[in-house]
Structure formats: C-alpha cells, structure tokens
Design an enzyme around this catalytic site. Sequence first.
Site, PDB file in Angstrom:
ATOM      1  CE  LYS A  23      47.139 -30.880  39.184  1.00 33.71           C
ATOM      2  NZ  LYS A  23      47.229 -30.331  37.656  1.00 33.71           N
ATOM      3  CB  SER A  24      43.145 -35.667  36.422  1.00 39.35           C
ATOM      4  OG  SER A  24      44.788 -35.466  36.340  1.00 39.35           O
ATOM      5  NE  ARG A  28      40.138 -35.795  32.318  1.00 39.09           N
ATOM      6  CZ  ARG A  28      41.424 -35.275  32.484  1.00 39.09           C
ATOM      7  NH1 ARG A  28      41.944 -34.694  33.402  1.00 39.09           N
ATOM      8  NH2 ARG A  28      42.514 -35.485  31.561  1.00 39.09           N
ATOM      9  NE  ARG A 124      52.607 -26.449  30.625  1.00 39.92           N
ATOM     10  CZ  ARG A 124      51.941 -27.374  31.534  1.00 39.92           C
ATOM     11  NH1 ARG A 124      51.053 -26.755  32.447  1.00 39.92           N
ATOM     12  NH2 ARG A 124      51.833 -28.533  31.083  1.00 39.92           N
ATOM     13  CB  SER A 171      49.296 -35.571  25.831  1.00 40.22           C
ATOM     14  OG  SER A 171      48.514 -34.411  26.385  1.00 40.22           O
ATOM     15  CG  ASP A 320      51.963 -34.866  36.592  1.00 38.31           C
ATOM     16  OD1 ASP A 320      52.696 -34.231  35.763  1.00 38.31           O
ATOM     17  OD2 ASP A 320      50.750 -34.733  36.660  1.00 38.31           O
ATOM     18  CE  LYS A 347      53.928 -32.956  31.976  1.00 37.18           C
ATOM     19  NZ  LYS A 347      52.698 -33.083  31.408  1.00 37.18           N
ATOM     20  NE  ARG A 351      56.743 -29.960  37.004  1.00 34.72           N
ATOM     21  CZ  ARG A 351      55.486 -30.249  37.103  1.00 34.72           C
ATOM     22  NH1 ARG A 351      55.078 -31.631  36.752  1.00 34.72           N
ATOM     23  NH2 ARG A 351      54.428 -29.609  37.705  1.00 34.72           N
ATOM     24  NE  ARG A 395      52.371 -32.522  39.440  1.00 35.49           N
ATOM     25  CZ  ARG A 395      51.108 -32.675  40.102  1.00 35.49           C
ATOM     26  NH1 ARG A 395      51.108 -33.121  41.398  1.00 35.49           N
ATOM     27  NH2 ARG A 395      50.126 -32.702  39.327  1.00 35.49           N
TER      28      ARG A 395
HETATM   29  C1  S3P Z   1      47.006 -34.257  33.180  1.00 33.96           C
HETATM   30  C2  S3P Z   1      47.789 -34.768  32.020  1.00 33.96           C
HETATM   31  C3  S3P Z   1      49.297 -34.735  32.107  1.00 33.96           C
HETATM   32  C4  S3P Z   1      49.675 -34.130  33.498  1.00 33.96           C
HETATM   33  C5  S3P Z   1      49.041 -33.177  33.978  1.00 33.96           C
HETATM   34  C6  S3P Z   1      47.298 -33.349  34.232  1.00 33.96           C
HETATM   35  C7  S3P Z   1      45.436 -34.494  33.034  1.00 33.96           C
HETATM   36  O1  S3P Z   1      49.652 -33.574  31.261  1.00 33.96           O
HETATM   37  O2  S3P Z   1      51.105 -34.091  33.509  1.00 33.96           O
HETATM   38  O3  S3P Z   1      49.197 -32.869  35.411  1.00 33.96           O
HETATM   39  O4  S3P Z   1      44.695 -34.165  33.993  1.00 33.96           O
HETATM   40  O5  S3P Z   1      44.800 -34.696  31.890  1.00 33.96           O
HETATM   41  P1  S3P Z   1      49.786 -34.022  29.525  1.00 33.96           P
HETATM   42  O6  S3P Z   1      48.474 -34.410  28.913  1.00 33.96           O
HETATM   43  O7  S3P Z   1      50.434 -32.907  28.911  1.00 33.96           O
HETATM   44  O8  S3P Z   1      50.857 -35.397  29.582  1.00 33.96           O
END
Ligand code: S3P
Length: 434
Positions: A23-24, A28, A124, A171, A320, A347, A351, A395
């Site tokens: 996903k991340s 990007r 959030r 983060s 996560d 989150k 959670r 999740r």
């Molecule tokens: C993510 C960073 C994390 C993660 C999220 C995806 C990302 O969050 O929990 O699911 O893709 O950069 P944080 O940056 O708030 O820790």
Amino acid sequence: MANKIIGKISHGLQGELIIPGDKSVSHRSVMFAALGDTPVHITNFLPSADCLSTAGVMQALGAQVDFLGPTELIVKGNGLHGLQEPATVLDAGNSGTTLRLMMGMLAPQKFVSVFTGDSSLHKRPMGRVIKPLSMMGANIVGRAENTRLPITIVPTAKALEGITYDMPVASAQVKSAILLAGLFANGTTTVVEPYTSRNHTELMLESFGVKLGYQGTAISIEAQDKLIAPEEILVPGDISSAAFWLVAASVIPHSELLLKNVGINPTRTGILDVLQAMGADITLQNQRNSGSEPVADIFVRSSKLHGTSFGADIMPRLIDEIPVLTVAAMLAEGKTVITGAGELRVKETDRIQAISDQFNKLCPCIDATEDGLIIQGTSPEKWHQATCFSYDDHRIAMTLAVAGMAGQGVEIENPDCIDISYPSFYEEMNRLYK
Ligand code: S3P
C-alpha cells in the site's frame, strides 16, 4: 453490509498465496510518477480503496492515470512544476497517507487546494504535518486550530524555506510530507526522526534521480528542477498484508503456507523479528530485488509461541501489525508486554481501545495501557465465539478473522472495510479453508 461469520478452523492452513502490492509503495508510485514528465509503467499496484484515492487525487491535479488492468497502470505527469489547480475538493477517503503526503506536495504550489476525507480521517491529527509545513512558510487552514479536516492550502507570495525539523514522533507520513515540500523549498530541508520509519519515499525519490543526504536518523533534501522518472515501477508485496497469514499459520496447528513476493525492506520487518523472538517457524526463500525494494518468499509453519516484550524502538517497523500480533500473543505461552505504541490511538480508529474492547470478548486476557497492551496467553479451548465490531478499520476486521479461525469463530460487524488495503482477503481465506 452483512456481518461476516468466520468459523473455527478444524485443520491447518495449507498452500501458497501471492501477497498483493504494498500500500505505501503503491501510493508513492502514482504520486511520484505524476511529478515526472515521461510515462511510468507501474505493475503489481494495489487496487485498494486507499490507493485509488491517491490515483483520483493525482488525476484531479492534471496527471494522466490509465489503468491497463486492476494492478497495472501508466501514469504520466506534467513535470515537477506542472501540477494543475484542481477544479474540485480533493478527497483522501480513509487514507492518512494520501492526505499527509499530498499536503506536503501541495503546500508549495501556487494554487488553492482543499482536502476532505471520510469520517475517520476527519478525526485524525493533521497538526503534525501542518506545523512543520507552516514553519517552512506554508499557509494552511484547518478545523480545530489547524489540526483537522477539512483543510485548505492557500498559496503564499514567497517560496517555502527549508528547515531542520526534529520530529517528536517517528512517522513516515510526516517525514514524507516534509521531504516532498523540500523538493520545492529554498535551501536544504532536513527531517530528524527519533527512530527510522519506513523509507519508501527516500528509496523512490532516489529512483527518480534525487540525491538525499543521510546522517544518523536525519535526511536532507534540496529543491529540484525536475524529476527523472524511471520507465517501470514494480511494487513489492505488502508485508503488512502478509502479516495476517504469518500469524494465522503460526498459531493454527498443522499449517504450512508459502507467501510469495513479500517486501522485506528492513524498515518494515519488525513483525518477522517479533514472531521469531516468540518462537515462530519462518524461513525467507528466494531473496531478490523488486525495483528498489528487497522481496522474498516466506515459508511459515505452525509452532508453539511464547510471550515477549517490545517497545518504542521497534514500533515504526511494525506499527500496523500490532493488532494481529496481539492474536499471536493471546495464543502464546506466558505474557506479552507491548509499550511505546501510543500512535495506535490515532490510526484509522483507536486501535488500543478497539483491541481491548473486541478481542477481550473472544478471550478476556488483554489489559490496555496508555501506550500499549499487556496480554496473557491462553489456549484456544478457553476462547468463546462472539460478535465483534470492526470499527470500519480494515486491520481490525482482518485481525478478527484470524482470531476467529484460530479460536472458536467470530461474527464480524462491518467486515467490508478490508477493501481499504486487502480487497481479496476473505476470498483468499475461503480458498485456504478448503
Ligand atoms: C504509512 C506510514 C505509517 C503507517 C501507515 C502507512 C506510510 O503511518 O501506519 O499505514 O505509507 O507512510 P505513520 O506515518 O502515521 O506512522
């Protein structure tokens, strides 16, 4: 949305699974490709609701996004300085990554952008991104003293200025937002993290020709004239999705699963370290590179787990995965103590609260603390069947499914939220049940 009933599994999980795209990295890939001026062919993209929110936002900013199939697309931008003013409000849906990274990319632009999202995203904290961007000179207006959606970015007369920012919390989203703003800011922009969070932004920026400076946990970037887009981006499988199967196969007796094409970037593999410390039987096979990210096939076999302790230093590498690790701890011998996990409270839902409220219905063995969990392991015979709420958090829903299979079954309220990160999860589960 009908409840989902998951039965207790009477035999092990056996077989092979191809783990869907990360996903991340999927987010990007589209964002950065949209900053180039040549077409980028993206494969193994994760076609989940969150990543489609990003694709929609980039299209609204003038990028050409053409899907050739569900996981394959071509993205062409108008160059680093070619983003166009969106005609509509930008909707990040449920996705914190979309919102926070795009705030960094859009804060330096010479047009107005307005963001919204779903009810979870409205709750959030966004002040953690607005604060450093404002220190760079951005003009950002949000609800609740500039900490909540809806958020408007107003263009400024002067370009943003580079800063050195000491992040109070590790983060990747905040780090990425600042680095993206730094692509357009005067001078050098430096972010310093207390612990290194996932580094997909850094790796992908480098694959677009950007030179970054590293010193300890500090990363520096300079303004760029253009990005040199690669022709291809191959998204690795998501270890956060593999995590459900790593835990399920570890705790359900007689299981043997081969998880194919899992990203093993060291900034993401905390789950492997913790499961192995608990006695899990996990082997990495066929290690290779997938674009700029390392991947492997992971073989996991059921084993007797024991409790462990872990805290703030490993947290960014497995944040996560805490919900599903809780299930491993609930079925391990002895106590597991998790500290330094306060980020879980902000989150998609709180959670820590969700885990203690819902998982305790299956077996009352969890104490929530301000920044973590204390879990007393038990055997599955002591568990109950229960109806548990997902809080519309993908999740939590998938973890409940794992808990149901490993324990005595579960009925999940609002189960469809899995579409946020792993749309085929229940199908895969049904396939492995046979
Ligand atoms: C993510 C960073 C994390 C993660 C999220 C995806 C990302 O969050 O929990 O699911 O893709 O950069 P944080 O940056 O708030 O820790």
